[in-house]
Design an enzyme around this catalytic site. Structure first.
Site, PDB file in Angstrom:
ATOM      1  N   CYS A   1       0.832  -1.198   0.000  1.00 30.92           N
ATOM      2  CA  CYS A   1       0.000   0.000   0.000  1.00 30.92           C
ATOM      3  C   CYS A   1       0.878   1.264   0.000  1.00 30.92           C
ATOM      4  O   CYS A   1       1.603   1.536  -0.948  1.00 30.92           O
ATOM      5  CB  CYS A   1      -0.972  -0.050   1.176  1.00 30.92           C
ATOM      6  SG  CYS A   1      -2.413   1.014   0.965  1.00 30.92           S
ATOM      7  N   HIS A   2       0.868   2.062   1.079  1.00 27.32           N
ATOM      8  CA  HIS A   2       1.697   3.258   1.149  1.00 27.32           C
ATOM      9  C   HIS A   2       3.107   2.956   1.666  1.00 27.32           C
ATOM     10  O   HIS A   2       3.948   3.865   1.736  1.00 27.32           O
ATOM     11  CB  HIS A   2       1.038   4.303   2.064  1.00 27.32           C
ATOM     12  CG  HIS A   2      -0.207   4.902   1.500  1.00 27.32           C
ATOM     13  ND1 HIS A   2      -1.445   4.281   1.612  1.00 27.32           N
ATOM     14  CD2 HIS A   2      -0.423   6.042   0.786  1.00 27.32           C
ATOM     15  CE1 HIS A   2      -2.352   5.031   1.018  1.00 27.32           C
ATOM     16  NE2 HIS A   2      -1.772   6.095   0.513  1.00 27.32           N
TER      17      HIS A   2
END
Length: 628
Positions: A553-554
């Site tokens: 994800c991030h």
């Protein structure tokens, strides 16, 4: 009264009435939250895309359930002048309510549209769907928004609405309604099951609808999978069920519902959807016939329910499309006792069992005979059931784990708790039922290998707990590393989750002591880590020592500031792609990307593949192909 079983049943019936819109370039627009399960079924019936139109009711200050109007996206609003006059609502009161609801509306728009683009309505048919109409305020605003966005034709479709309200609606071009009582007591009165729809469920339904359209071309090419009602005969009765199978099918989970529940349970349907999206087949089955359900004693006859579950497993074994599948049981409440009872049978070939808010103690002395790996999921606020699960686990000799969902009560009704339980169940079944996708089934034994998890406050909780548990279950030793000592706060979307104890700081930690590094996501977590010099140095050292690094994800944000992404192939949350490309990375929109020991994935939905590749890379050891 209850003329609809639940919202999905209402959606199926509504879909039949709208069948003439198939192949008519229609877009189905659900009104969150309760309208989305209805709209999901309508979209399925029409083979149409699903989106949402977000609206908020403006409730009278002294009687919030009475609508004096509604607001929607893009500043659209509608006011009920009759109610405003009748209730003597002052202008400043109206503005105060609007400000409050506008803030909630903006937050909900951000939640539902994260990573998604709004459907283009220009020149198309907009089918606006809700679970029912009371005053019509939200319906008016929703239809106005659809018109504003360029829809050539607007159709309002609802299961139930008062006849006099329908005659006053001028915003839609057409109204389709299944039930039109003269007086509407309450929309929920027309449903046998009108339990609340959560934000999490809305997000999952939107994702599932999008994936359904993506799968449509393969279905047209002769690879459609199976999604149909089934009947199983046993003990002289026919049991009703619904089965969903991917093609090819390798693992199927049979659901054992709790007392007073059945195959239409929205909670179990939510869990089933989560499992389906991970490649698992599901069989939601009523273990009693309608006549047997009238005798309440049958609902608590664990031996009878276990016998029915065993019959379902036998039925799966007799079908050509499921004969080679691994079978798991998912039990809720009393159904958990039946699942473990059935799994304890000598001839049972059950690959895994999961209990959600279950009563495993009802399996009694048979608990010691269960061989299938068993996951017990319990809400931390469900104190009595938690103690019963602890006692039951002490009697079991099979591989087992007890997972607490923080803040959850018995029915997992609190925001985010059912999603957490569904993800835990998914990971357990993927690990034990799908060959090659989980640590146990893939054969990746990482016993004794130490894995550092680098994170801070704001971490997306499931992106920590899911790979953490995968590492533990495969024999690894996870360690939580953070920029500071103490505890850190996890998040489930925008809501606070659990707190986690920090084992050591990034300044204290040495990559030489670990075999791999994991970087979970979460916007706040990643944004804080990327500017922390100790975190940058710690991450960079794993690349310098050619050790596996996994980021989801991030999570890859930190790798940009650590200076290790140039020339690398990877993926991430979509909004990071520009930053990664500017840093010299080769970004692609894939479930999981592996590049010489660097494992990356996009979002929590990719966790099964992410975990599998993480374990594979840890087992493989150092990678000499690339350096930082």
């Amino acid at each position: 009264m209850g003329i609809f079983e639940d919202r999905r049943d209402a959606g199926r019936q509504l879909g039949l009435r709208l069948a003439h819109l198939r192949a008519q370039d229609a877009v189905v627009l659900g009104l969150p939250r309760g309208g989305v399960p209805v709209a999901f079924e309508v979209a399925a019936a029409l083979d149409a895309p699903l989106d949402v139109i977000v609206v908020r009711k403006l409730g009278v200050p002294v009687e919030p359930e009475l609508a004096m109007g509604a607001i929607g996206e893009d500043g659209t609003y509608a006011l009920d002048k009759y109610v405003l006059s009748l209730m003597k609502v002052k202008q400043e009161e109206l503005l105060a309510v609007e400000r409050q609801e506008r803030a909630l509306l903006d937050a909900r728009v951000a939640r539902f549209r994260a990573g998604r683009t709004r459907m283009d309505l220009h020149g198309r048919i907009a089918v606006v769907v809700d679970d029912g109409i009371a005053t019509g305020s939200t319906a008016r605003v929703a239809c106005s928004i659809a018109r504003k966005l360029g829809a050539a034709r607007v159709i309002l479709a609802v299961p139930v609405a008062p006849a006099d309200t329908l005659t006053t609606l001028s915003e839609p071009d057409e109204v389709v309604c299944l039930a039109t009582p003269r007086q509407l007591t309450a929309v929920g009165y027309y449903y046998r099951n009108f339990s609340p729809t959560s934000d999490d469920e809305v997000v999952w339904l939107l994702d599932a609808a999008a994936e359904r359209l993506v799968r449509a071309p393969s279905a047209a090419a002769g690879n459609p999978g199976l999604d149909e009602d089934v009947q199983i005969q046993t003990d002289g009765v026919w049991l009703q069920g619904h089965m969903n199978l991917p093609v090819p099918a390798t693992g199927v989970v049979v659901f054992a519902h709790g007392s007073g529940s059945g195959r239409h349970s929205p909670r179990n349907q939510f869990v089933a959807t989560t499992l389906q999206r991970a490649g698992l087949g599901t069989l939601l089955l009523d273990l009693l016939s309608p006549e047997e359900e009238l005798n309440r004693a049958n609902v608590f006859d664990i031996e009878l329910l276990a016998r029915r579950l065993a019959a379902a497993a036998g039925w799966l074994g007799s079908r050509p499309d499921t004969a080679s599948c691994s079978v798991g049981y998912f039990g809720a409440s009393t159904g958990a006792g039946a699942a473990l009872w059935a799994a304890a049978e000598h001839e049972a070939q059950i690959g895994a069992v999961v209990s959600r808010g279950g009563r495993p103690d009802l399996a009694g002395p048979r608990l010691a005979l269960v061989r299938a790996p068993t996951l017990l999921i319990v809400g931390s606020a469900d104190h009595r059931v938690l103690e019963l699960n602890r006692q039951a686990q002490a009697l079991m000799h099979c591989p087992s784990r007890l997972e607490l969902v923080r803040g959850a009560t018995h029915l997992f009704e609190e925001p985010g708790t059912l999603e957490k339980a569904a993800i835990l169940a998914r990971d357990w079944f993927v690990q034990y039922l799908l060959p090659g996708q989980g640590g146990h089934m893939s054969g990746h034994n990482i016993a004794g290998k130490k894995v550092a998890f680098l994170l801070t406050d704001g971490v997306e909780q499931v992106e920590l707990t899911s790979p953490w548990n995968a590492v533990k279950d495969a024999g690894g030793e996870p360690t939580l590393v953070a920029p500071r000592s103490g505890t850190l706060q996890g998040y489930k979307g925008t809501e606070k989750g659990e707190t986690f104890h920090i084992d050591m700081t990034a300044a204290e930690a040495d990559a030489a002591d670990f075999h791999a590094l994991v970087l979970p996501g979460g916007v706040v977590n990643a944004d804080h880590l990327r500017v922390d010099k100790d975190a940058q140095a710690f991450a960079r050292s794993f690349f310098e020592q050619h050790k596996p690094v996994a980021a989801i994800c991030h999570g890859p944000w930190l790798l940009i500031d650590a200076g290790v992404v140039r020339g690398r192939n990877l993926t991430s949350y979509r909004t990071l792609q520009t930053d990664l490309k500017n840093a010299g990375a080769n970004w692609s929109d894939e479930e999981v990307v592996v590049d010489h020991g660097l494992v990356t994935s996009r979002n929590p939905r990719d966790l099964p593949a992410f975990n599998a590749k993480l374990l594979e890379e840890i087992a493989a050891g150092e990678h000499r192909g690339k350096t930082a």
